[in-house]
Design a protein around this motif. Structure first.
Motif, PDB file in Angstrom:
ATOM      1  N   LYS A 213      17.549  52.289  32.607  1.00  0.00           N
ATOM      2  CA  LYS A 213      17.808  51.844  33.967  1.00  0.00           C
ATOM      3  C   LYS A 213      18.939  52.660  34.585  1.00  0.00           C
ATOM      4  CE  LYS A 213      16.413  47.045  33.109  1.00  0.00           C
ATOM      5  NZ  LYS A 213      16.863  45.620  33.119  1.00  0.00           N
ATOM      6  N   PRO A 214      18.824  52.987  35.861  1.00  0.00           N
ATOM      7  CA  PRO A 214      19.924  53.702  36.522  1.00  0.00           C
ATOM      8  C   PRO A 214      21.217  52.915  36.399  1.00  0.00           C
ATOM      9  CG  PRO A 214      17.967  53.655  37.916  1.00  0.00           C
ATOM     10  CD  PRO A 214      17.696  52.727  36.759  1.00  0.00           C
ATOM     11  N   VAL A 218      22.129  48.777  36.887  1.00  0.00           N
ATOM     12  CA  VAL A 218      22.719  47.969  35.830  1.00  0.00           C
ATOM     13  C   VAL A 218      24.007  47.334  36.323  1.00  0.00           C
ATOM     14  CG1 VAL A 218      23.772  48.014  33.539  1.00  0.00           C
ATOM     15  CG2 VAL A 218      21.694  49.329  33.993  1.00  0.00           C
ATOM     16  N   ALA A 219      24.822  48.108  37.050  1.00  0.00           N
ATOM     17  CA  ALA A 219      26.074  47.591  37.566  1.00  0.00           C
ATOM     18  C   ALA A 219      25.839  46.455  38.548  1.00  0.00           C
ATOM     19  CB  ALA A 219      26.876  48.716  38.237  1.00  0.00           C
ATOM     20  N   ALA A 220      24.792  46.604  39.368  1.00  0.00           N
ATOM     21  CA  ALA A 220      24.494  45.578  40.352  1.00  0.00           C
ATOM     22  C   ALA A 220      24.109  44.256  39.702  1.00  0.00           C
ATOM     23  CB  ALA A 220      23.378  46.055  41.264  1.00  0.00           C
ATOM     24  N   VAL A 221      23.383  44.342  38.585  1.00  0.00           N
ATOM     25  CA  VAL A 221      22.947  43.152  37.879  1.00  0.00           C
ATOM     26  C   VAL A 221      24.139  42.362  37.354  1.00  0.00           C
ATOM     27  CG1 VAL A 221      21.769  42.326  35.818  1.00  0.00           C
ATOM     28  CG2 VAL A 221      20.692  44.074  37.260  1.00  0.00           C
ATOM     29  N   HIS A 222      25.165  43.091  36.906  1.00  0.00           N
ATOM     30  CA  HIS A 222      26.325  42.436  36.292  1.00  0.00           C
ATOM     31  C   HIS A 222      27.477  42.219  37.252  1.00  0.00           C
ATOM     32  CE1 HIS A 222      24.598  42.640  32.262  1.00  0.00           C
ATOM     33  NE2 HIS A 222      24.204  43.878  32.542  1.00  0.00           N
TER      34      HIS A 222
END
Length: 226
Positions: A213-214, A218-222
């Motif tokens: 995943k870009p 990934v950062a947005a999810v967390h």
């Protein structure tokens, strides 16, 4: 893998890398024998670092024997199993002097008689130094052969024999280099990079690894909500 798929498999690898070469550094057939013998259970990068200075000083069996065991150990001490490998290099150098006039034989049986030289090493030397159509099955080729379905076998020899039977012209000379490089950089042991593999659609490996995943996603999810 059927014959048409085998041809397509090799054709794609050949198009991507028309002139593959061993990543081991050497200056002549003798130093190639030494480098390949040293590479057992070691990386090519590690062997190259250890042999650059050595091969500037030593490029014949006679010079190796004159260098001596202790001095050789100092050159290759960063390579795994260097004590045993140093003894084998000195012994194989002496045998080349005594039985072959200091020249590397162009013969698998003769090469396999050299201390520390097995079938895989002999096949590399025959292919790289003498242009023979051999298949040096290391861990990478063993994995690629079995995982893709190109050449399945329970032993390196079984995979080698199947590769020899399955690989057509004009791919035979460079086949083992393509397969090693593919296994080293794409078809890795733990996490094969199937998402960027140019032969993925021809491969029998069912558990294809998806693209990572870009990082932004990934950062947005967390990211904590406000």
């Amino acid at each position: 893998m059927n014959k048409a798929d085998v041809v397509a498999f090799y054709a794609r690898l050949a198009e991507a890398d028309p002139h593959p070469e061993t990543e081991l550094e050497f200056v002549n057939p003798y130093t190639l024998v030494v480098a390949v013998a040293l590479s057992a259970q070691a990386t090519d990068i590690g062997v190259n670092k250890a042999t650059r200075a050595l091969f500037r000083e030593v490029d014949t069996p006679e010079k190796m024997v004159a260098l001596g065991l202790d001095a050789l150990k100092q050159h290759i001490r960063t390579i795994g199993l260097f004590n045993t490998k140093a003894k084998n290099v000195i012994a194989l150098s002496q045998m080349l002097i005594d039985e072959f006039g200091g020249a590397v034989p162009n013969d698998r049986a003769a090469l396999e008689r050299l201390p520390g030289v097995g079938r895989k090493t002999a096949n590399v030397v025959l292919n790289v130094a003498f242009g023979a159509e051999t298949f040096a099955v290391d861990t990478h080729i063993f994995r690629v052969g079995n995982r893709t379905g190109l050449a399945r076998g329970k032993t390196p020899l079984a995979v080698e024999l199947k590769l020899d039977k399955a690989t057509p012209q004009p791919f035979r000379l460079h086949a083992h280099h393509w397969l090693i490089l593919h296994g080293r950089y794409i078809c890795k042991a733990r996490t094969p990079e199937c998402w960027r593999c140019i032969v993925a659609d021809l491969c029998a490996f069912k558990a294809k690894t998806p693209a990572p995943k870009p990082k932004a996603a990934v950062a947005a999810v967390h990211r904590p909500s406000s």
